[in-house]
Each structure stands twice: as C-alpha cells, then as structure tokens.
Scaffold this active site. Structure first.
Site, PDB file in Angstrom:
ATOM      1  N   ASP A 393      -7.039   4.836   6.391  1.00 11.41           N
ATOM      2  CA  ASP A 393      -7.337   4.060   5.591  1.00 11.41           C
ATOM      3  C   ASP A 393      -6.977   4.436   3.977  1.00 11.41           C
ATOM      4  O   ASP A 393      -7.143   2.836   3.096  1.00 11.41           O
ATOM      5  CB  ASP A 393      -9.203   3.903   5.233  1.00 11.41           C
ATOM      6  CG  ASP A 393      -9.689   5.296   4.905  1.00 11.41           C
ATOM      7  OD1 ASP A 393      -8.528   6.415   4.954  1.00 11.41           O
ATOM      8  OD2 ASP A 393     -10.795   5.881   4.722  1.00 11.41           O
ATOM      9  N   HIS A 397      -5.331   0.873   2.583  1.00 18.48           N
ATOM     10  CA  HIS A 397      -5.401   0.405   1.047  1.00 18.48           C
ATOM     11  C   HIS A 397      -4.511  -0.266   1.313  1.00 18.48           C
ATOM     12  O   HIS A 397      -3.789  -0.958   0.102  1.00 18.48           O
ATOM     13  CB  HIS A 397      -6.203   1.692   0.854  1.00 18.48           C
ATOM     14  CG  HIS A 397      -6.483   1.455  -0.776  1.00 18.48           C
ATOM     15  ND1 HIS A 397      -7.623   0.342  -1.294  1.00 18.48           N
ATOM     16  CD2 HIS A 397      -5.817   1.269  -1.895  1.00 18.48           C
ATOM     17  CE1 HIS A 397      -7.984   0.971  -2.742  1.00 18.48           C
ATOM     18  NE2 HIS A 397      -6.551   1.237  -2.744  1.00 18.48           N
ATOM     19  N   GLU A 398      -2.672   1.035   0.471  1.00 18.33           N
ATOM     20  CA  GLU A 398      -2.193   0.672   0.269  1.00 18.33           C
ATOM     21  C   GLU A 398      -0.713  -0.159   0.497  1.00 18.33           C
ATOM     22  O   GLU A 398      -0.424  -1.084  -0.736  1.00 18.33           O
ATOM     23  CB  GLU A 398      -1.066   2.146  -0.387  1.00 18.33           C
ATOM     24  CG  GLU A 398      -1.860   3.275  -0.272  1.00 18.33           C
ATOM     25  CD  GLU A 398      -2.619   2.911  -1.710  1.00 18.33           C
ATOM     26  OE1 GLU A 398      -2.232   1.973  -2.745  1.00 18.33           O
ATOM     27  OE2 GLU A 398      -3.268   3.989  -2.583  1.00 18.33           O
ATOM     28  N   HIS A 401      -2.964  -3.824  -1.219  1.00 12.59           N
ATOM     29  CA  HIS A 401      -2.024  -4.229  -2.473  1.00 12.59           C
ATOM     30  C   HIS A 401      -0.801  -4.820  -1.859  1.00 12.59           C
ATOM     31  O   HIS A 401      -0.471  -5.703  -2.882  1.00 12.59           O
ATOM     32  CB  HIS A 401      -1.908  -2.680  -3.094  1.00 12.59           C
ATOM     33  CG  HIS A 401      -3.019  -2.295  -3.598  1.00 12.59           C
ATOM     34  ND1 HIS A 401      -3.939  -3.470  -4.231  1.00 12.59           N
ATOM     35  CD2 HIS A 401      -3.450  -1.019  -3.936  1.00 12.59           C
ATOM     36  CE1 HIS A 401      -4.910  -2.768  -4.957  1.00 12.59           C
ATOM     37  NE2 HIS A 401      -4.417  -0.928  -4.292  1.00 12.59           N
ATOM     38  N   GLU A 421      -8.819  -4.343  -6.219  1.00 12.17           N
ATOM     39  CA  GLU A 421      -9.292  -2.959  -5.127  1.00 12.17           C
ATOM     40  C   GLU A 421     -10.118  -3.413  -3.669  1.00 12.17           C
ATOM     41  O   GLU A 421      -9.960  -2.305  -2.876  1.00 12.17           O
ATOM     42  CB  GLU A 421      -9.530  -2.369  -6.494  1.00 12.17           C
ATOM     43  CG  GLU A 421      -8.871  -1.430  -6.971  1.00 12.17           C
ATOM     44  CD  GLU A 421      -7.313  -1.119  -6.619  1.00 12.17           C
ATOM     45  OE1 GLU A 421      -7.663   0.275  -5.369  1.00 12.17           O
ATOM     46  OE2 GLU A 421      -6.292  -0.907  -7.206  1.00 12.17           O
ATOM     47  N   HIS A 489     -11.281   0.160 -10.531  1.00  9.47           N
ATOM     48  CA  HIS A 489     -11.790   0.740  -9.707  1.00  9.47           C
ATOM     49  C   HIS A 489     -13.322   0.756 -10.160  1.00  9.47           C
ATOM     50  O   HIS A 489     -14.230   0.843  -8.966  1.00  9.47           O
ATOM     51  CB  HIS A 489     -11.261   2.259  -9.845  1.00  9.47           C
ATOM     52  CG  HIS A 489      -9.776   2.039  -9.478  1.00  9.47           C
ATOM     53  ND1 HIS A 489      -8.923   2.003 -10.439  1.00  9.47           N
ATOM     54  CD2 HIS A 489      -8.561   2.027  -8.265  1.00  9.47           C
ATOM     55  CE1 HIS A 489      -7.493   1.820  -9.670  1.00  9.47           C
ATOM     56  NE2 HIS A 489      -6.989   2.161  -8.262  1.00  9.47           N
TER      57      HIS A 489
END
Length: 901
Positions: A393, A397-398, A401, A421, A489
């Site tokens: 995950d 996520h990264e 981006h 985010e 965040h």
C-alpha cells in the site's frame, strides 16, 4: 518520505452506521408534501460557478457536436460559447490529451496571461465519440478572469534569486543552497501577481532526515516571498544509460525471508540486475546499501548500479534492504493501473519506473518513504521496522503521487494537497486489497503501512487509516502553511474516507474507475474538497452510473461533511472582517477602532488598506497604486505608517517609509533607500520610528522622525543590535542584543524622545523579545537559557525602578517564546503550539490567551478550534487576529475574551 512523517490526529473509527445513516437521511429526506409531488433531485450539478472568476468551475450534461482533432474541437467549443465559458481561447495552450481505451478524450489547457503561465490555471474539455459522432460531454476547471498583473519583472534576477535563498530561515540551510529558476508565473487571485518560481535546495536536513527542498515564488514586481511550500523533488533521478542485457528471471529473498521469483536483466557477463523488462515500462530498483541520503541530493550517483547478483540467485541482503519488495511491488502497482484502469505507467506513456531503497540519515535507518518527483525512495527501516518497501500500500501510495503529477498535478498545500494525499492513500490501499485478494470488510483493508512493523499490531503500526470517520465540521484541522503545508496529511483522511466508503458501497472496480476518472479527467491543480466532490459526481455521470449510485456517491461525501458551505458550519465565535486573505506579508495593525493591513481584500492586491473593527464593510485603500507592494504597517488610530517595496520612479528597486492619515489626505514619504533593508515601522502621533539595516555592512540602526522632520539615527552602544521597536506617547522602546566574551546578552530599553535619555533598561542573560509599551509600563517576554525553557511575561516601570512578573515562567499557562500584543487594559499572548505524542489536534494549534495588564490568570480570547495567528490588540480587551479555523485564513475580531473553552 514526507508522506508518513506527520502523526495523524485520530486513528479511532467513529460509528460508521450512524454517519452513513445521517448522510442518507439528509440527502433523501422527503419534503412535507407527498413524495410523488417532488421530483428526485439530480445529485450532479449541471453548472458550478467559479470563485474569483467569471468562468464556470464545471459544466456538465452537454452533447454538442465537435469537429476536428480533439484539441481543435475542444478549443472551438470554448470559442463558440463565450457567454457560457467567459474564456479567451487565445490565452490557452494545450498541455496534454488523455485518451482512454473506449475512445474518450480529455483535453487539458493551461492558461497564460500575456505569455506567462498562470499557476494552477487549467481548463479541461471532455469529448466522446469520433468523426461525425464526436461530441463535447463536459468542461471545467480553473480559468481566472480579470488578470491585469504585469508580465515583466521589475526586480533584478539576482535579487529575486537572493530572496528565494533567503526564504530558508535557518542560516545553516542557506549555506551552499541552490535555487533552480523555473521562470515567471502569475499567481492567481484578483488581478494576479507576477512571481518568479524557484526550487530551493539545501543539504541541511529536516527532522525526518530529508534535505530542505522548497518551491518558492518570489514577487517579481516588488520582491518578497509570495508563496512557498515543500517540494517533492529532493533527489532528481536524471537520465541513466539503459542496462545492456536480456530479460531473465531469478530468485531473491523478500523482507520476511521467503524466496520469491523476480524479473531481472541478465548482463553479458552472466550477472543479473533488478531490471524488469517484461512490461512496456522498464522497472529498475537500486539499493543504496546504507549510503547517506546527502549523496543523492544531486541525483543518483554515477557509480550506483541497479541491485545486482553474480548469479540468478540474489543474496539475502537484497531482501533485508528492501530491494526485492520494492521491485515486486512496483510491478504490482503497474499491473493495477494497466489492467484495471487502462493506464500505461505513471506518466500514461510507459516511462521507466525507478525505486531506490536503503538510504541512511547520518548512519541511521530512515523511517519513511516518498515519491520525489522522479522515483520512489524507501527507508531501510531498523530494529522496529522492515524496509518501507515491504508495504504494497505504501508503494501504491508513492507511485500514485507520480500518476497525480502527470494528471491533476494537485498543489502540495492546503486542501489541494490533502486531496493529493487522499488519492494516493485510496489507490495505495486499493492496489493492496486487489492484489492480496482482501475483502473490503477486512479490518486491515483500510490501514496504510500496517505491514512495516517488526513488532506491534497492524493498527498501532499504520500511518493512517481510511475508515477513521473524520469529517470537515468535526475534525478539519485549521492551520496555516507553517504546519504540514496547511494540513495536507492531517486532513487527508476526510477526503480519502469518503472515497473509501464508495469502495465499500459500490462495486470496488466501479469505484476505482470512478475515482481514477475524476483524477485524470476532471481535477485541476488548485481544486479543494468541494471541487473534488463535484469531480467525482461528474465522472460518475460520464460513466452512466444510475441515479441510485450517484446518490450513494453524494451520501458518502455528505457523511464526511464535504459539501458546499461546510466552512460556515464550524461554529466560530469571532466576527470576520475580511475573508480568505493571503497570509504572505499580511499582519494587522490596530488602534482606536481602525485596522490597517496589506493584502486585505482577499485577492492578493499589493496595496495597503484600512477598515473599522465594527466592519466588515469595504476596506479603504491607503497606499498609492504605483505597482509597489505596500505592507508591514503600523497605526495609532489616526494615521498609518508603512513600507513600500519595489521599483522607484527611476525603475530602481528600493524601499520607502510612507505615512498617511486614515481619514484621507496626501501620502508623505519619510525615507527612500536602495541600499538598506527597512522594517519594523512604528507610529505614535507625530513620531515615526523604524529599523534600517545596511545591505553592505549588515549594521542595523534605529531611525526616528519627529513631526515630519527627516529621520535621524539614534545612538546605540557599539555591537548592540536593536529589534522589537515599540513607540507610544513620546517614549520609544526596543530590545537590543550584544555579545560579552562568549555570552549573548539582551535588554529591554526605554528612551524618552523629549530628553533623548534612556529612562529604563532591563538586562538579562536569557533572551528578551516582544517589547511593548502599554498601561504606563514596558512589557516583554523573557526566556532563560535552556532547550526546554518557558518564557515569563514581565512588566517593568518606565523609570527602571522595578520588574513584575505578569505571568511567571513556571505558570501552567506559560509557553515557549509567546508573542505579545497589548492594550492599556489587557495583555494578549499567543502560544506557539506543540505536537502531542499521539498526533496533531486542533487543540494543539496556536491559541490566543489574555490576562489583565496587572497580571492574573489567563483566559482564552476565542474558542475557535483552529490556528490563531498575528494578533493585534486594540483598546480594552478587543483583539484582531488571523484565524485559520475554516480551511482558509480570515481577519477576525472579538470584543471580549471567550473565557474557558
């Protein structure tokens, strides 16, 4: 590494059933008349008006024929309907066209003003069909009307670069820092603001180990920092030569010690590297093998090669360092986007995918991960953590981006940054749930990063959880840009929670495609939460979701409080004088029921304005409209004095001290300089004082003008540095600092302007600041030496005869270096705010407190839950300040303290 470094304010789920039920009842409640008498409302708006612009944010429900290429047809659509779009097609340039597998096209245009790009100004047109069947389906985005900003810089390039480097507050960070120039850009808002964009990089590290890297926008007309936020590109990967070899397979150990198969490239000498060529996007994984992150600031070192093995069987270190998992997870994320969403790699065009694992920070493992603008970087963990590459995950996520950078490019600040985010969280978890075959009801499905812990439960290890049930009205953290870029965040799960609810109520595949379509085809860089809601609903309409499904989408956003006007439902107890003001160089001054402030129209206008504390009303311009920035003001309630910064009549950059009566009259100049940094202007009756620092020598002096006379320099002992000016009723106070031997000393000083003599001087071996003349006394804060010291608020007689502690340093209300403002009756101070061990909350953000001028127990000025900044005391107990509670920054006022909240 920035993504998981801010502890989240809450990880405890709220009652899911109650939240969703309340939202559904609100959305679907029948009116008092029989239900059949009212049509079922359409949850998708046909038109959403823009803000600060005449161009609409969103137009849906179109089916208009469009001929030519998608780009030409889209531009023709905008030109053919000027009354609908209010757009000049001549200001648009195509920056990309997304084509989907089913033949739809989204054309993305960038707005330019006089040939200069406008930050975040993108307009999108969506088309279906082809040839004679091609139709425009919808359009929208950000296009700013009314821009009149200049397009030629007035400040020299070298000075702009110097100002960008000077934005690094820590002198150590400025040493050796670089500023990469990206050219001019117009910042939107009102008439616009011309700025030069720099990426500022320093090898000085932040608390999480990252090099300091900022996107800085310097006002190109008058100087000064117009906008700054964290950058995502501390380690530019650069261009690397392709690995020479053939596709192969090998085996490697993962972080858990299991042997797994990996796709490799076999080199001519028989060795293998973690370079996967089985997909159109080559996947390459590098192992830093413990090298310090500073080695990577300029890009991947020339001697670094992909993780390698002399044979097809990779050594165990490939797994413990995280390379194996990074390599496998990159392929899983790629497959998710290609097979499930039809996207070919992070950029949509099959560009290479690069991962870097196992860097260190001064020899210590890095406990984080990041997308840096060109590749993924994963910390190597440590005794308590596996490599961050182990978590699928987090990899999702990264890498998301990277997808966002190539689609909506959501700006990493405030609500747009929180949506950035949130979308990365959503797809990161969606990748893991899909690849692992997890049920959406699995308690771990909503956790982000739960797999990285060597010890502890998944719940305690997770960096965030998407089912924490946070809402805008209950949980939005109102902070300015000084904390987490405005809460990118801290506020993300409000939006990602709504998206995750969709995935649990709709078919997961439908939800993934819906959210992806909103990202790739509807969102633009400066969108906020409500824009995000509208984008998802509009994407649902284009996917032909049923009315019931669209109501489900709307209900999910309702359950998290994401609906138009949510900011007005936060229950603030202050009165707004000016809404949504830019915070750069915006600090109010107030006296006698009148306030003065730059940037006071909510548009970024560089002028100085005044208004009544009884407002709101319409602010009155004080400064001339001469192209300079007018701010840094002071007032005594009758007149104002301030600084004008920018090109003078000869086109040379300089600074000038100006003054004018609040009721109107001529603007008078006290001093203009091209060689000095002027600041801290103060006014009282006919007296005006200010500081002047010589650019060449760095020497700072106090200058004073009395009754309109030319300013004169006041004498100070050699080596003494003045700051913190305060001026009232013929008395001038200041803080001065000097060094005796190896010891820093400071003093709070009062001088009579009539006699020219110092009447009071209070010295300290600690740090004195926030000097103020009020209530017939001199006030200041005093902080003893020591890293954990709290500050006392002290009061000294004007003749130097004695000191009283208004708030002792050992008081439970004392804070570290509070900022003071005062009337003759009350002292108001602001706590700096400190992060609790379990993460930031609104209660921990800076708050204002007030106590009598004679001392006593402080009480809260306001119970507004968000951050409270830049307070200015008027008469009595009245206080103005900048309040960030409602997801924006407002100038607000209270007549009396709220007491205990």
């Amino acid at each position: 590494m920035e993504d998981l470094s801010v502890p989240h304010p809450s990880r405890t789920p709220k009652a899911l059933g109650l939240a969703v039920t309340a939202a559904l009842s609100l959305t679907l409640a029948a009116p008092a008349a029989p239900a059949a008498a009212a049509p079922d409302p359409d949850p998708v708006p046909a038109l959403v008006a823009g803000r600060e612009t005449a161009a609409p944010q969103l137009v849906t429900g179109l089916a208009e024929r469009a001929e030519g290429t998608p780009a030409a047809a889209a531009l023709a659509q905008l030109a053919a309907h000027p009354e609908r779009y209010r757009i000049d097609p001549g200001q648009l340039t195509e920056v990309g066209t997304e084509r989907t597998a089913d033949g739809r096209h989204t054309v993305r245009f960038q707005q330019y003003h006089g040939g200069v790009p406008v930050l975040g100004a993108q307009y999108l047109v969506r088309l279906t069909g082809a040839g004679a069947d091609q139709r425009v389906e919808s359009a929208g985005g950000k296009y700013f009307t009314g821009l009149t900003a200049p397009t030629t810089a007035a400040v020299p390039d070298a000075m702009l670069r110097g100002l960008a480097l000077g934005s690094l507050a820590d002198p150590r960070a400025r040493s050796g820092a670089t500023a990469e120039d990206h050219g001019l850009v117009v910042l939107p808002g009102g008439t616009g603001r011309l700025a030069r964009h720099f990426t500022v990089r320093s090898s000085t590290r932040r608390p999480d180990g990252r090099p300091t890297t900022r996107e800085v926008y310097v006002d190109a007309t008058v100087g000064g920092i117009a906008l700054a936020h964290d950058a995502r590109a501390p380690y530019p990967a650069g261009t690397r030569a392709a690995t020479v070899g053939v596709p192969a397979t090998g085996t490697a150990t993962d972080a858990y010690g299991r042997r797994v198969q990996v796709n490799t490239t076999r080199l001519p000498d028989g060795s293998h590297q973690l370079v996967d060529r089985t997909r159109p996007a080559t996947i390459t994984t590098y192992d830093a093998a413990g090298r310090d992150l500073v080695d990577f600031v300029g890009g991947l070192p020339a001697d670094l090669r992909p993780a390698a093995s002399p044979t097809a069987d990779f050594p165990a270190a490939t797994g413990t360092g995280g390379a194996t998992d990074a390599h496998l997870n990159a392929g899983l994320v790629y497959d998710f986007y290609r097979d499930r969403l039809g996207r070919e790699g992070l950029d949509g065009k099959g560009a290479p995918i690069v991962s870097l694992v196992n860097m260190t920070n001064d020899g210590e493992p890095i406990i984080n991960a990041s997308w840096d603008g060109s590749m993924m970087t994963y910390g190597g963990g440590g005794p308590k953590y596996h490599s961050f590459a182990v978590a699928l995950d987090i990899a999702g996520h990264e890498m998301t981006h990277g997808v966002i950078d190539h689609t909506a490019a959501l700006v990493n600040a405030g609500q747009s940054g929180a949506m950035n985010e949130a979308l990365a969280d959503y797809f990161g978890n969606a990748v893991e749930v899909t690849a692992r075959g997890m049920a959406m009801t699995d308690p771990k499905a909503a956790l982000l990063g739960e797999a990285v812990c060597r010890t502890g439960t998944p719940e305690s290890c997770a960096g965030r959880r998407l089912d924490d049930r946070r809402t805008t009205v209950d949980d939005y953290l109102g902070t300015d840009s000084s904390l987490d870029q405005g809460g990118v965040h801290l506020n993300s799960t409000i939006f990602s929670g709504a998206l995750w609810d969709l995935r649990r109520t709709l078919d997961p595949l439908t939800a993934d495609r819906l959210v992806y379509r909103a990202l790739a085809e509807y969102l633009t860089p400066l969108d906020d939460f409500v824009d995000g809601r509208d984008a998802v609903l509009a994407a649902g309409r284009s996917m032909n979701l049923s009315r019931a499904q669209l109501r489900t989408v709307a209900a999910a956003f309702d359950a998290h409080g994401i609906r138009a006007g949510w900011e007005s439902r936060l229950g603030t107890d202050s009165r707004a004088l000016v809404r949504a003001i830019p915070t750069s160089m915006a600090a109010p001054a107030v006296a006698g029921g009148r306030w003065v402030m730059g940037n006071a129209t909510g548009t970024g206008d560089p002028a100085l304005y005044t208004g009544s504390t009884a407002g709101p009303g319409t602010p009155t311009r004080l400064s001339p409209q001469d192209g300079r920035r007018h701010s840094w003001a002071a007032t005594d309630g009758r007149s104002a004095a301030w600084l004008a910064v920018g090109p003078d009549a000869e086109g040379k950059f300089g600074m000038e001290v100006l003054t004018r009566p609040l009721a109107g009259g001529p603007v008078r100049s006290l001093l203009a300089s091209r060689t000095e940094q002027l600041g801290e202007v103060r006014i009282s009756g006919g007296d005006i004082a200010f500081l002047a620092e010589d650019f060449a020598t760095g020497r700072t002096v106090i200058r004073l003008s009395r009754d309109g006379a030319a300013p004169v320099e006041l004498p100070l002992p050699d080596g003494h540095r003045p700051s913190g000016l305060t001026l009232k009723d013929g008395l001038l106070g200041w803080t001065e600092r000097w060094t005796t031997g190896q010891q820093e000393r400071s003093a709070a000083t009062v001088r009579s302007l009539a006699t020219g003599r110092v009447t009071a001087r209070y010295e300290s071996a600690g740090s004195i600041s926030s000097t103020l003349l009020a209530g017939g006394r001199l006030l200041w804060t005093e902080t003893p030496a020591g890293p954990t010291a709290r500050s006392a608020i002290r009061s000294g007689a004007l003749d130097g005869s004695g000191v009283t502690d208004l708030l002792p340093a050992d008081s439970p209300y004392a804070a570290a270096t509070p900022t003071l403002t005062a009337s003759d009756q009350a002292v108001t101070f602001r706590t700096t705010g400190s992060r609790p061990a379990d993460g930031w909350t609104n209660a921990a953000l800076p708050k204002l407190w007030q106590l009598p001028i004679t001392g006593g127990t402080p009480v809260r000025v306001s119970c507004n839950r968000g951050g409270q900044y830049e307070a200015a005391a008027d008469r009595g107990t009245r206080v103005l300040w900048l309040d960030a509670t409602p997801g924006r920054t407002d100038l607000v006022v209270r007549e009396h303290p709220a007491g205990h909240c």
